[in-house]
Design a protein around this motif. Structure first.
Motif, PDB file in Angstrom:
ATOM      1  N   ALA A   1       0.801  -1.226   0.105  1.00 37.73           N
ATOM      2  CA  ALA A   1      -0.129  -0.185   0.077  1.00 37.73           C
ATOM      3  C   ALA A   1       0.769   1.294   0.154  1.00 37.73           C
ATOM      4  O   ALA A   1       0.243   2.258   0.217  1.00 37.73           O
ATOM      5  CB  ALA A   1      -0.962   0.061   1.271  1.00 37.73           C
TER       6      ALA A   1
ATOM      7  N   ARG B   1      -3.537   6.164  -3.980  1.00 36.96           N
ATOM      8  CA  ARG B   1      -4.650   5.634  -4.836  1.00 36.96           C
ATOM      9  C   ARG B   1      -5.160   4.529  -4.220  1.00 36.96           C
ATOM     10  O   ARG B   1      -4.504   4.019  -3.108  1.00 36.96           O
ATOM     11  CB  ARG B   1      -3.764   4.939  -6.189  1.00 36.96           C
ATOM     12  N   PRO B   2      -6.400   4.219  -4.355  1.00 36.20           N
ATOM     13  CA  PRO B   2      -7.357   3.118  -3.526  1.00 36.20           C
ATOM     14  C   PRO B   2      -6.593   1.766  -3.957  1.00 36.20           C
ATOM     15  O   PRO B   2      -6.717   1.056  -2.970  1.00 36.20           O
ATOM     16  CB  PRO B   2      -8.560   3.321  -3.970  1.00 36.20           C
TER      17      PRO B   2
ATOM     18  N   SER C   1      -3.881   0.315  -1.571  1.00 37.79           N
ATOM     19  CA  SER C   1      -4.598   0.000  -0.111  1.00 37.79           C
ATOM     20  C   SER C   1      -5.591  -1.123  -0.081  1.00 37.79           C
ATOM     21  O   SER C   1      -5.356  -2.021   0.923  1.00 37.79           O
ATOM     22  CB  SER C   1      -5.436   1.162   0.261  1.00 37.79           C
ATOM     23  N   ARG C   2      -6.313  -1.268  -1.053  1.00 38.80           N
ATOM     24  CA  ARG C   2      -7.049  -2.466  -1.122  1.00 38.80           C
ATOM     25  C   ARG C   2      -6.360  -3.792  -1.131  1.00 38.80           C
ATOM     26  O   ARG C   2      -6.550  -4.785  -0.428  1.00 38.80           O
ATOM     27  CB  ARG C   2      -8.071  -2.360  -2.302  1.00 38.80           C
TER      28      ARG C   2
ATOM     29  N   GLY D   1      -3.081  -3.996  -0.166  1.00 42.67           N
ATOM     30  CA  GLY D   1      -2.296  -4.080   0.916  1.00 42.67           C
ATOM     31  C   GLY D   1      -3.333  -4.826   2.202  1.00 42.67           C
ATOM     32  O   GLY D   1      -2.782  -5.664   2.986  1.00 42.67           O
ATOM     33  N   LEU D   2      -4.341  -4.470   2.137  1.00 44.03           N
ATOM     34  CA  LEU D   2      -5.549  -4.985   2.954  1.00 44.03           C
ATOM     35  C   LEU D   2      -5.707  -6.496   2.877  1.00 44.03           C
ATOM     36  O   LEU D   2      -5.722  -7.243   3.657  1.00 44.03           O
ATOM     37  CB  LEU D   2      -6.852  -4.276   2.790  1.00 44.03           C
TER      38      LEU D   2
ATOM     39  N   TRP E   1      -2.699  -8.199   3.899  1.00 46.99           N
ATOM     40  CA  TRP E   1      -2.700  -8.452   5.385  1.00 46.99           C
ATOM     41  C   TRP E   1      -3.399  -9.531   5.683  1.00 46.99           C
ATOM     42  O   TRP E   1      -3.291 -10.232   6.867  1.00 46.99           O
ATOM     43  CB  TRP E   1      -3.168  -7.196   6.023  1.00 46.99           C
ATOM     44  N   ILE E   2      -4.931  -9.491   5.183  1.00 45.91           N
ATOM     45  CA  ILE E   2      -5.754 -10.602   5.510  1.00 45.91           C
ATOM     46  C   ILE E   2      -5.233 -11.941   5.612  1.00 45.91           C
ATOM     47  O   ILE E   2      -5.391 -12.768   6.527  1.00 45.91           O
ATOM     48  CB  ILE E   2      -6.882 -10.438   4.894  1.00 45.91           C
TER      49      ILE E   2
ATOM     50  N   PHE F   1     -18.937 -13.715   5.408  1.00 47.50           N
ATOM     51  CA  PHE F   1     -18.950 -12.901   6.873  1.00 47.50           C
ATOM     52  C   PHE F   1     -19.295 -11.662   6.926  1.00 47.50           C
ATOM     53  O   PHE F   1     -20.094 -11.249   7.846  1.00 47.50           O
ATOM     54  CB  PHE F   1     -17.060 -13.168   6.814  1.00 47.50           C
TER      55      PHE F   1
ATOM     56  N   LYS G   1     -13.968   7.327  -2.555  1.00 42.29           N
ATOM     57  CA  LYS G   1     -13.348   6.144  -3.306  1.00 42.29           C
ATOM     58  C   LYS G   1     -13.835   5.041  -2.218  1.00 42.29           C
ATOM     59  O   LYS G   1     -13.286   5.353  -1.073  1.00 42.29           O
ATOM     60  CB  LYS G   1     -11.917   6.174  -3.509  1.00 42.29           C
ATOM     61  N   PRO G   2     -14.658   4.319  -2.695  1.00 40.97           N
ATOM     62  CA  PRO G   2     -15.227   3.407  -1.411  1.00 40.97           C
ATOM     63  C   PRO G   2     -14.051   2.645  -1.183  1.00 40.97           C
ATOM     64  O   PRO G   2     -13.194   1.877  -1.694  1.00 40.97           O
ATOM     65  CB  PRO G   2     -16.374   2.723  -1.972  1.00 40.97           C
ATOM     66  N   VAL G   3     -13.954   2.258   0.305  1.00 37.06           N
ATOM     67  CA  VAL G   3     -13.150   1.195   0.925  1.00 37.06           C
ATOM     68  C   VAL G   3     -13.533  -0.364   0.440  1.00 37.06           C
ATOM     69  O   VAL G   3     -14.551  -0.380   0.172  1.00 37.06           O
ATOM     70  CB  VAL G   3     -13.043   1.325   2.634  1.00 37.06           C
ATOM     71  N   ALA G   4     -12.550  -1.111   0.394  1.00 39.12           N
ATOM     72  CA  ALA G   4     -12.642  -2.405  -0.097  1.00 39.12           C
ATOM     73  C   ALA G   4     -13.461  -3.066   0.944  1.00 39.12           C
ATOM     74  O   ALA G   4     -13.420  -2.973   1.956  1.00 39.12           O
ATOM     75  CB  ALA G   4     -11.285  -2.997  -0.361  1.00 39.12           C
TER      76      ALA G   4
ATOM     77  N   LEU H   1     -15.543   5.126   8.025  1.00 44.87           N
ATOM     78  CA  LEU H   1     -14.647   4.025   7.394  1.00 44.87           C
ATOM     79  C   LEU H   1     -15.080   3.445   6.094  1.00 44.87           C
ATOM     80  O   LEU H   1     -14.321   2.493   5.640  1.00 44.87           O
ATOM     81  CB  LEU H   1     -14.338   3.017   8.377  1.00 44.87           C
ATOM     82  N   SER H   2     -16.040   4.058   5.499  1.00 43.54           N
ATOM     83  CA  SER H   2     -16.681   3.465   4.248  1.00 43.54           C
ATOM     84  C   SER H   2     -15.945   3.911   2.990  1.00 43.54           C
ATOM     85  O   SER H   2     -16.211   3.568   2.025  1.00 43.54           O
ATOM     86  CB  SER H   2     -18.134   3.784   4.413  1.00 43.54           C
ATOM     87  N   GLU H   3     -15.368   5.249   3.253  1.00 39.00           N
ATOM     88  CA  GLU H   3     -14.613   5.576   2.105  1.00 39.00           C
ATOM     89  C   GLU H   3     -13.067   6.187   2.253  1.00 39.00           C
ATOM     90  O   GLU H   3     -12.989   6.342   3.501  1.00 39.00           O
ATOM     91  CB  GLU H   3     -15.272   6.598   1.503  1.00 39.00           C
ATOM     92  N   PHE H   4     -12.215   5.886   1.506  1.00 41.54           N
ATOM     93  CA  PHE H   4     -10.885   6.435   1.913  1.00 41.54           C
ATOM     94  C   PHE H   4     -10.834   7.894   2.067  1.00 41.54           C
ATOM     95  O   PHE H   4     -11.286   8.744   1.286  1.00 41.54           O
ATOM     96  CB  PHE H   4      -9.917   5.971   0.564  1.00 41.54           C
TER      97      PHE H   4
ATOM     98  N   VAL I   1      -7.160  -7.335  11.688  1.00 38.74           N
ATOM     99  CA  VAL I   1      -7.503  -6.967  10.465  1.00 38.74           C
ATOM    100  C   VAL I   1      -8.446  -5.675  10.430  1.00 38.74           C
ATOM    101  O   VAL I   1      -8.388  -4.920   9.742  1.00 38.74           O
ATOM    102  CB  VAL I   1      -8.629  -8.049   9.658  1.00 38.74           C
TER     103      VAL I   1
ATOM    104  N   PHE J   1      -6.046   1.681   6.783  1.00 39.65           N
ATOM    105  CA  PHE J   1      -6.091   2.126   5.379  1.00 39.65           C
ATOM    106  C   PHE J   1      -7.062   2.850   4.988  1.00 39.65           C
ATOM    107  O   PHE J   1      -6.786   4.014   4.072  1.00 39.65           O
ATOM    108  CB  PHE J   1      -6.046   0.679   4.404  1.00 39.65           C
TER     109      PHE J   1
ATOM    110  N   THR K   1      -4.939   6.248   3.797  1.00 39.89           N
ATOM    111  CA  THR K   1      -4.719   6.051   2.472  1.00 39.89           C
ATOM    112  C   THR K   1      -5.713   5.908   1.527  1.00 39.89           C
ATOM    113  O   THR K   1      -6.725   6.309   1.702  1.00 39.89           O
ATOM    114  CB  THR K   1      -4.039   4.726   2.225  1.00 39.89           C
ATOM    115  N   GLY K   2      -5.410   5.632   0.047  1.00 41.15           N
ATOM    116  CA  GLY K   2      -6.206   5.462  -0.885  1.00 41.15           C
ATOM    117  C   GLY K   2      -6.737   6.903  -1.338  1.00 41.15           C
ATOM    118  O   GLY K   2      -7.432   7.112  -2.498  1.00 41.15           O
ATOM    119  N   ASP K   3      -6.410   8.095  -1.149  1.00 37.76           N
ATOM    120  CA  ASP K   3      -6.614   9.196  -1.672  1.00 37.76           C
ATOM    121  C   ASP K   3      -5.528  10.040  -1.002  1.00 37.76           C
ATOM    122  O   ASP K   3      -4.793   9.718  -0.373  1.00 37.76           O
ATOM    123  CB  ASP K   3      -7.858   9.735  -1.156  1.00 37.76           C
TER     124      ASP K   3
END
Lengths: 479, 458
Positions: free
Chosen positions: A173, A178-179, A182-183, A185-186, A189-190, A433, A469-472, B325-328, B388, B395, B399-401
């Motif tokens: 990440a 950029r998203p 990060s996605r 990287g997550l 990590w998982i 999940f 930008k939505p989180v993954a 936490l729903s968007e970067f 996690v 993140f 990050t992400g933006d």
């Protein structure tokens, strides 16, 4: 005047201390908001890694000189809870490292490849905003690799293992703005957390079964690879399968292979050294280190061989259809890792194959690092050639083209979808999940609203202005 | 007058209480903040002195011949032992750092008088061993958040219902005898600790109260203290402890799973805390010396690491408002130091190597595996999910933006002081854990001795 054995121990201590010192030198100034300059960072990396390499090499030379194949650096118990009756401690966490014919080559490899990549990255990342961050994470990675390579107890190996995992995920990440990194990287990590949990569980189980977490206790008096674990077959199989799960996560074996091409989002130097060369081999190294368990259980050996071969075939097929060079190299790397793992499993019948696996690992790591580093300039060379001839360079048809009609289509589809592994994990693990816990979350909101006397749960917070930008999701929607 | 004759423990409670009375009429937020820091700092010095006196063998239990409360009640109200000795200064420190890290923009909305009152009450709870005294203090400690909710015009019913249940069970448990007392007290502990399904008051508190207050109410894990002081000495039957352990284990995994899917930062923190608090309680049921040592060690680690994590989250909130936490959000470039602190404290809470929670988690898993491999596996699943959740939040927030602020939003000197102090504690606990683990083992042995023979390993 210390004798040669003491000198080897002292030198080993220097080899262990230098990566930790590098973390402190690069990390502490950053922590107080005064990061080192680029030049100082480059120098620190160069000198500390050189010192670590030379110290490890000196241990190796001293081992050859003294004929001692097993130099132990025992720093004592980090934590010890003594027994009230003066017997064996109720609990102890020994910090113990060993230099033997398995650990020394990997430690030397770690220092040399990290040194090469460090020197490369000093130029490659010049004036990059995350220059300091990269080298702090780089030093954490080196410390983790050296610690894991030289560990003589499974707890110490676990500590190094986790450091490698964290630095790898954060480096994937690395490009923060950029998203996608990060996605990914997550995602890395998982998978690593699953792997870490399996390793910790195996470590604790091993501790309880053998009374010690020390590898030399586990393997008996014989040096690697001739040790034999003094465990019943069933226990060896149980612990071995946990270790295989841990190795599968770390080395991107099936079904966790999906993270490896995603990890290529990081900067080229880290992709090269971490995912192409070093960390992707750490799972195989774990299996090599605990090969005495494989000696005990034939079923464990079969499982290791099966997983290795499956991964090799899968990665070969997926690698043939990749359209970007880093993904193609990552799958090529995975093919070799699969073969190395299969060799380790076959060592149950032919122990010499463990030496072969070690040599394969070292050679492959070096080759792949060079390939990764060469990749950007290779693309440039291709472009120049194509510009010169005014056309695309001729390309031989891929190996899948030789397959008969319908099978070929299916193989292409399988390869393009990367064996459906990501889809499988998304649909059958992550999505259920998320759905279950989201449902619980809604239930809780409704219950809280009811208790508070409001009819409806609080509305979700409005999205921020602009283009969020939505989180993954853990279960990503495939585009 | 010698060092040992100073009533340090009483002063650690009295100084913040006096401060609360002094600041109750204050209208100047900045001045109140400074005075609050002074009072909390003095309280912290007293708490550290009480701890130092106990550890150095200067006092047997932190009491002094010049204690004032025996004149009123005819007996000592406050005393410390191996269990509570390090927790008292730790709590005082957490309150001090919370005041220190309060942003100027938030000072006018944050009641320093209530912070001081809460500090006095919570330190008093952890310095109290007698059941009825402790009961009264536990009941009083539920009041400050209620008044804050009222003052902010937020709904109070969830909090009131749960705290009423807690108080009712607590009082009934203190009045009752035998198994009934143990069961009732166990119920009170479970409510106070926020175990499923009586946990929604914790998330509600975080959503409606100020972050600082909610953090200070929950982070000390008062329910664990109540369990050790009230439930264990009453010689509960095996199934009572198994009940606490079973429910806590479920809560640990459930809350960790919930933390992973949260879209609101405060709810995320609440679930992360609930999972950790439940993991601490799990160690209580296993009650071998190793698992209890692990639980007690994890308790201290959670106070430090999640306290620091919460303070970091609060500092970010002070700059950017309520966080989703729903968007970067890409805040790294705007506040790199806060990002590093967020990551360090978050990783410390999940037991990362080299940090305070690592050995504690190892000990807990070790003890859990001895009790049952399933319990060990569940503890590991919870720990993995928490890891996690922490990384996902990192993140999402950093990050992400790329967020480009119009004004500098970097960490302030006071905030840096607070988080550096906690970071130092986290690494000190990680690199030099022996002394702390030994003290926790001593406390665990004493607790098990009080309770009777240690449960044999399976």
């Amino acid at each position: 005047m210390p004798d040669l054995a003491q000198l080897a121990t002292l030198t080993g201590l220097v080899a262990l201390a230098t990566p930790m010192a590098l973390v402190a030198v690069l990390g502490l100034p950053s922590l107080v908001g005064r990061p080192l300059s680029e030049r100082a960072t480059g120098r620190a990396c160069r000198w500390f890694i050189a010192l670590g390499f030379l110290a490890t090499l000196a241990v190796f030379v001293l081992m050859l000189a003294t004929g001692d194949r097993h130099v132990v650096v025992n720093l004592g118990n980090w934590v010890s809870i003594p027994d009230a009756h003066g017997g064996h401690p109720k609990y102890h966490f020994a910090v113990k490292f060993e230099f033997d014919r398995l650990s020394v080559p990997l430690a030397l490899l770690s220092f040399s490849l990290c040194g090469t990549i460090g020197a490369f990255a000093v130029k490659y990342l010049h004036r990059e905003p995350g220059y300091n961050r990269f080298f702090v994470l780089f030093s954490v990675f080196l410390a983790g690799m050296v610690m894991a390579a030289l560990a003589d107890t499974i707890e110490t190996l676990f500590a190094g293992w986790e450091l490698v995992g964290l630095s790898s995920a954060l480096l994937v990440a690395f490009f923060h703005e950029r998203p996608a990194p990060s996605r990914n990287g997550l995602r890395v990590w998982i998978v690593y957390r699953v792997s870490d949990a399996a390793l910790l569980f195996a470590a604790v189980a091993l501790h309880h079964v053998t009374g010690e977490g020390d590898f030399d206790q586990l393997m008996g008096a014989e040096p690697w690879p001739y040790g034999r674990a003094a465990l019943p077959e069933l226990q060896a199989l149980g612990i071995g399968l946990l270790l295989l799960l841990a190795a599968a996560g770390k080395s991107a074996l099936v079904p966790f292979s999906g993270w490896l091409p995603r990890a290529m989002e990081g900067p080229t130097p880290s992709s090269a050294v971490f995912y192409g060369a070093l960390s992707v081999h750490l799972g195989a190294f774990l299996l090599l280190r605990l090969s005495p368990l494989i000696t005990v259980s034939v079923w464990l050996a079969l499982a290791v061989v099966a997983l290795g071969l499956t991964t090799a075939v899968y990665a070969y097929l997926a690698g043939t259809v990749q359209t970007d060079i880093k993904s193609a190299l990552s799958f090529a790397s995975l093919t070799q890792v699969g073969i190395i793992v299969a060799e380790i499993g076959l060592g149950h019948w032919v122990p010499f194959l463990w030496y072969v696996a070690l040599a394969h690992l070292l050679g492959h790591a070096c080759l792949r690092t060079l390939q990764f580093l060469r990749a950007p300039t290779l693309l440039q060379d291709y472009r120049n050639l194509e510009n010169a001839i005014g056309d695309r360079l001729p390309r031989a048809p891929g190996p899948l083209a030789a397959a008969p009609g319908r099978l070929r289509t299916r193989l292409y589809r399988f390869a393009l979808e990367r064996g459906y592994l990501d889809t499988f994990l998304n649909d059958f693990v992550a999505r259920p999940f998320v759905l279950v816990f989201r449902w619980f979350d809604r239930l809780e909101n409704t219950w809280t609203a009811f208790l508070n006397g409001t009819r409806e749960p609080a509305p979700p917070a409005p999205p921020p202005a602009g283009d969020p930008k939505p989180v993954a999701e853990l279960a990503e929607h495939r585009s | 007058m010698t060092f040992a004759s100073v009533p340090w423990l009483e002063l650690a409670v009295a100084v913040p209480l006096v401060g609360a009375l002094c600041l109750s009429r204050s209208r100047d937020a900045l001045s109140a903040s400074r005075w609050c820091l002074g009072f909390l700092g003095a309280g912290l010095v007293c708490a550290v002195a009480a701890w130092g006196g106990f550890m150095g063998g200067l006092t047997a239990d932190g009491t002094s011949p010049f204690d004032a409360l025996p004149l009123l009640f005819g007996r000592n109200v406050f005393a410390i032992d191996a269990l509570s000795a390090p927790l008292v200064p730790l709590l005082a420190l957490l309150h001090f750092l919370t005041a220190l890290a309060t942003a100027r923009t938030k000072m006018s909305r944050f009641s320093f008088a209530w912070l001081l009152a809460g500090s006095a009450l919570r330190v008093a709870v952890f310095a109290c061993k007698m059941p009825w005294d402790l009961g009264v203090l536990l009941v009083l400690a539920t009041l400050p958040p209620y008044f804050e909710l009222r003052r902010r015009g937020r709904p109070t019913r969830v909090y009131v219902i749960h705290m009423a249940l807690f108080v009712g069970l607590l009082v009934a448990g203190l009045v009752a005898d035998g198994t009934a007392a143990a069961v009732l007290l166990m119920g009170a502990v479970l409510v106070r600790s926020g175990t499923v399904p009586v946990h929604v008051w914790v998330t509600d508190l975080f959503e409606n109260c100020s972050f600082g207050t909610a953090l200070l109410v929950v982070t000390p894990i008062t329910g664990m203290y109540a369990a050790l002081r009230l439930v264990l000495p009453s010689q509960p039957p095996e199934w009572v402890l198994q009940g606490i352990g079973g429910v806590s284990l479920f809560t640990a995994v459930y809350a960790a799973g919930m933390a992973v899917v949260q879209t609101d930062a405060r709810r995320f923190f609440a679930f992360l805390f609930l999972s950790h608090a439940s993991l601490v309680l799990v160690g209580l049921e296993l009650h071998t010396a190793i698992s209890l040592t692990g639980a007690l060690a994890l308790w201290g680690s959670v106070i430090v690491s999640l306290g620091g994590f919460g303070l970091t989250l609060r500092a970010i909130e002070a700059r950017f408002g309520r966080l989703t936490l729903s968007e970067f959000r890409g805040l790294y470039a705007a506040s790199p130091s806060l990002a590093v602190c967020f990551l360090l404290t978050g990783l410390a809470s999940v037991g990362f190597p080299g940090m305070s929670g690592f050995v504690a988690t190892e000990l807990l898993v070790d003890g859990a595996v001895v009790a049952s491999p399933i319990v060990g596996l569940a503890v590991l699943v919870a720990a993995a999910l928490n890891g996690v959740a922490v990384m996902r939040a990192y993140f999402a927030l950093f990050t992400g933006d790329r967020y480009t602020p119009r004004v500098p939003l970097g960490i302030t000197l006071r905030e840096r002081g607070a988080v550096l102090a906690l970071t130092a504690l986290i690494f000190a606990g990680g690199f030099f854990p022996q002394a702390y683990i030994a003290s926790r083992h001593q406390a665990a042995e004493a607790t098990l001795e009080d309770r009777g023979a240690e449960k044999p390993a399976h």
